[in-house]
Design an enzyme around this catalytic site. Structure first.
Site, PDB file in Angstrom:
ATOM      1  N   PHE A 146       0.859  -1.190   0.000  1.00 28.99           N
ATOM      2  CA  PHE A 146       0.000   0.000   0.000  1.00 28.99           C
ATOM      3  C   PHE A 146       0.889   1.233   0.000  1.00 28.99           C
ATOM      4  O   PHE A 146       1.654   1.464   0.930  1.00 28.99           O
ATOM      5  CB  PHE A 146      -0.950   0.061   1.202  1.00 28.99           C
ATOM      6  CG  PHE A 146      -1.822   1.287   1.135  1.00 28.99           C
ATOM      7  CD1 PHE A 146      -2.976   1.305   0.377  1.00 28.99           C
ATOM      8  CD2 PHE A 146      -1.445   2.475   1.769  1.00 28.99           C
ATOM      9  CE1 PHE A 146      -3.759   2.458   0.255  1.00 28.99           C
ATOM     10  CE2 PHE A 146      -2.219   3.627   1.655  1.00 28.99           C
ATOM     11  CZ  PHE A 146      -3.371   3.613   0.902  1.00 28.99           C
ATOM     12  N   ASP A 233       9.317   3.184   2.015  1.00 29.68           N
ATOM     13  CA  ASP A 233       8.092   3.937   2.302  1.00 29.68           C
ATOM     14  C   ASP A 233       7.801   3.786   3.790  1.00 29.68           C
ATOM     15  O   ASP A 233       7.227   2.790   4.229  1.00 29.68           O
ATOM     16  CB  ASP A 233       6.926   3.412   1.459  1.00 29.68           C
ATOM     17  CG  ASP A 233       5.623   4.181   1.737  1.00 29.68           C
ATOM     18  OD1 ASP A 233       5.592   4.963   2.716  1.00 29.68           O
ATOM     19  OD2 ASP A 233       4.645   3.997   0.987  1.00 29.68           O
ATOM     20  N   LYS A 274       2.369  11.394   7.078  1.00 31.11           N
ATOM     21  CA  LYS A 274       1.580  11.156   8.291  1.00 31.11           C
ATOM     22  C   LYS A 274       2.131  11.875   9.541  1.00 31.11           C
ATOM     23  O   LYS A 274       1.946  13.074   9.676  1.00 31.11           O
ATOM     24  CB  LYS A 274       1.393   9.660   8.491  1.00 31.11           C
ATOM     25  CG  LYS A 274       0.517   9.065   7.360  1.00 31.11           C
ATOM     26  CD  LYS A 274      -0.028   7.687   7.644  1.00 31.11           C
ATOM     27  CE  LYS A 274      -1.078   7.323   6.602  1.00 31.11           C
ATOM     28  NZ  LYS A 274      -0.753   6.168   5.776  1.00 31.11           N
TER      29      LYS A 274
HETATM   30  C1  LIG Z   1      -0.942   6.203   4.295  1.00 29.08           C
HETATM   31  C2  LIG Z   1       0.160   5.687   3.468  1.00 29.08           C
HETATM   32  C3  LIG Z   1       0.497   6.271   2.241  1.00 29.08           C
HETATM   33  C4  LIG Z   1      -0.325   7.372   1.604  1.00 29.08           C
HETATM   34  O1  LIG Z   1      -0.406   8.519   2.369  1.00 29.08           O
HETATM   35  P1  LIG Z   1      -1.573   9.593   2.049  1.00 29.08           P
HETATM   36  O2  LIG Z   1      -1.202  10.772   2.915  1.00 29.08           O
HETATM   37  O3  LIG Z   1      -2.853   8.958   2.439  1.00 29.08           O
HETATM   38  O4  LIG Z   1      -1.508   9.892   0.609  1.00 29.08           O
HETATM   39  C5  LIG Z   1       1.600   5.783   1.562  1.00 29.08           C
HETATM   40  N1  LIG Z   1       2.318   4.774   2.043  1.00 29.08           N
HETATM   41  C6  LIG Z   1       2.026   4.162   3.212  1.00 29.08           C
HETATM   42  C7  LIG Z   1       2.886   3.044   3.705  1.00 29.08           C
HETATM   43  C8  LIG Z   1       0.925   4.587   3.964  1.00 29.08           C
HETATM   44  O5  LIG Z   1       0.609   3.967   5.105  1.00 29.08           O
END
Ligand SMILES: *Cc1c(COP(=O)(O)O)cnc(C)c1O
Length: 425
Positions: A146, A233, A274
């Protein structure tokens, strides 16, 4: 007020249903206030937040230091665009690059934008540094990843709900099994046009899958052998969530006592979002050293809001809170306690198969099919008992409270969770 009058809760839900696109399926609770580990609904009922806005609110709701930085900066200067310099961005860039141990950063707003930015940097690097022929660069990603919701990112998702009927899809991605070094090396060996490996150190949305010990380190070694960029990520796992400043624990200046300053894995490109703002503002960023980041030149990438003065002030405050309140250590200790308390219960449980996670990013797997309603129903009962959590995939419930929680609160939460689960035995 008539007894037939709708509750303010139901009114708020009806408004969203009628006027908002139905792109989420929220748990039926309407929140109007938050402080620390708590949120309150419109009727004043208090809950423990056990999701933390998908780990954006690691520093707790409305942290006074972060909100102070936000409101102070909001009264001075909010947005200049990058057409002009502002007096906050450089300060933030110096602070954050030193904090995470990289030469440079590129500021964006949302996690998905930061992932897109990392992919663009990787592709540029492929052509201008590695020497891959034009339009041939491939990036390896993992099954069940994700990384966000843009058209390119859903192109390499294997979640049919997220992907279906959003084609044509972006080319240039190869999927391999997560936590499988043999599959990774086979992909690297068979394809000389691979430029990057994009990976979540723990797969959060997929259900908090923690890879085998040494997986990330060996994957990084393989990347080095094949001259492939390791792109982490850490939008969900970063900023103290997993008991360390970063789940890859790069060569950072974190206050983590286990962190010797020697990286376990130092990503070539690090993606954060985040909790970079403590949930107060959309702030994301991509970090890399000069040999990679210098492929970005004026006009090649940008964002009107990326690196704005409010974001800069908020992010500095949010990172200071993580450091000063030792949130990584707290997540490490409370996470171990959480899993050990739940494991004791699980030994004799027919409802829960297992608990897994790292730090305060954990999940339980409910002993039922993915299609069953049980996890959802458990979350409704948890809500009734004053704790908010949400299923990730069918039968998995993620538990990710703010990291400012104390031990007494955590023990209280564990007893709410076990009491609720026992109602389903
Ligand atoms: C939440 C998330 C995203 C996307 O972030 P948004 O601010 O919702 O666009 C990307 N990668 C990971 C691992 C996430 O948990």
């Amino acid at each position: 007020m008539s007894v037939l009058a709708k509750s303010s809760m139901q009114k708020a839900i009806d408004l969203e249903n009628r006027y908002g696109a139905h792109n989420y399926h929220p748990l039926p609770v309407v929140l109007s206030r938050g402080e620390g580990v708590y949120v309150w609904d419109v009727d004043g009922k208090q809950y423990y937040d056990f999701l933390s806005a998908y780990s954006a609110v690691n520093q707790g709701h409305c942290h006074p230091k972060i909100i102070g930085a936000l409101t102070e900066q909001a009264q001075k200067l909010t947005l200049t665009s990058r057409a002009f310099y502002n007096d906050m961005l450089g300060k933030y860039e110096k602070f954050a690059t030193e904090f995470f141990g990289f030469d440079k950063m590129l500021p964006m707003n949302t996690g998905a934008e930061a992932v897109e930015t990392a992919l663009k940097i990787c592709r540029r690097w492929a052509y201008e540094v590695k020497g891959i022929a034009e339009n041939q660069a491939q990036i390896v990603v993992c099954n069940n990843n994700f990384h966000g919701r843009t058209t390119t990112i859903v192109s390499f998702s294997n979640d049919e709900v997220a992907r279906k009927n959003f084609g044509p899809y972006t080319q240039g991605f190869i999927k391999v099994e997560y936590d499988n070094l043999i599959a990774l090396e086979a992909a690297f060996r068979s394809n000389p046009t691979i430029a990057g490996f994009l990976v979540e150190p723990i797969q959060g949305e997929a259900g908090v899958f923690v890879p085998s010990e040494g997986y990330l380190k060996k994957a990084k070694e393989l990347c080095d052998v094949y001259n492939i960029l390791f792109i982490a990520d850490e939008v969900q796992t970063g900023i103290a969530r997993t008991g360390r400043l970063l789940a890859t624990c790069g060569n950072c200046n974190c206050s983590d006592k286990n962190c010797s300053g020697t990286p376990e894995v130092k990503p070539d490109i690090l993606i954060l979002g985040k909790a970079l703002s403590g949930g107060a503002y959309p702030v994301s960023a991509v970090f890399a050293n000069n040999s990679i980041m210098d492929v970005i030149t004026p006009g090649s990438h940008g964002s009107t809001f990326g690196g704005n003065p409010i974001a800069a002030a908020v992010a500095i405050a949010a990172l200071e809170v993580v450091r000063d309140e030792k949130l990584a250590e707290n997540a490490d200790q409370l996470g171990a306690l959480f899993r050990s308390e739940l494991n004791t219960y699980i030994e004799s449980s027919k409802v829960v198969r297992l608990v897994r996670g790292k730090g305060l990013l954990n999940a339980i797997v409910i002993n039922d099919t993915e299609e069953s309603q049980k996890a959802w129903n458990i979350c409704l009962r948890l809500r009734d008992h004053g704790l908010l959590a949400k299923p990730t995939h069918g039968n998995i419930i993620r538990f990710a409270p703010p990291l400012v929680m104390n031990e007494e609160q955590l023990r209280d939460c564990v007893s709410i969770i076990i009491k609720t689960l026992k109602e389903f035995e």
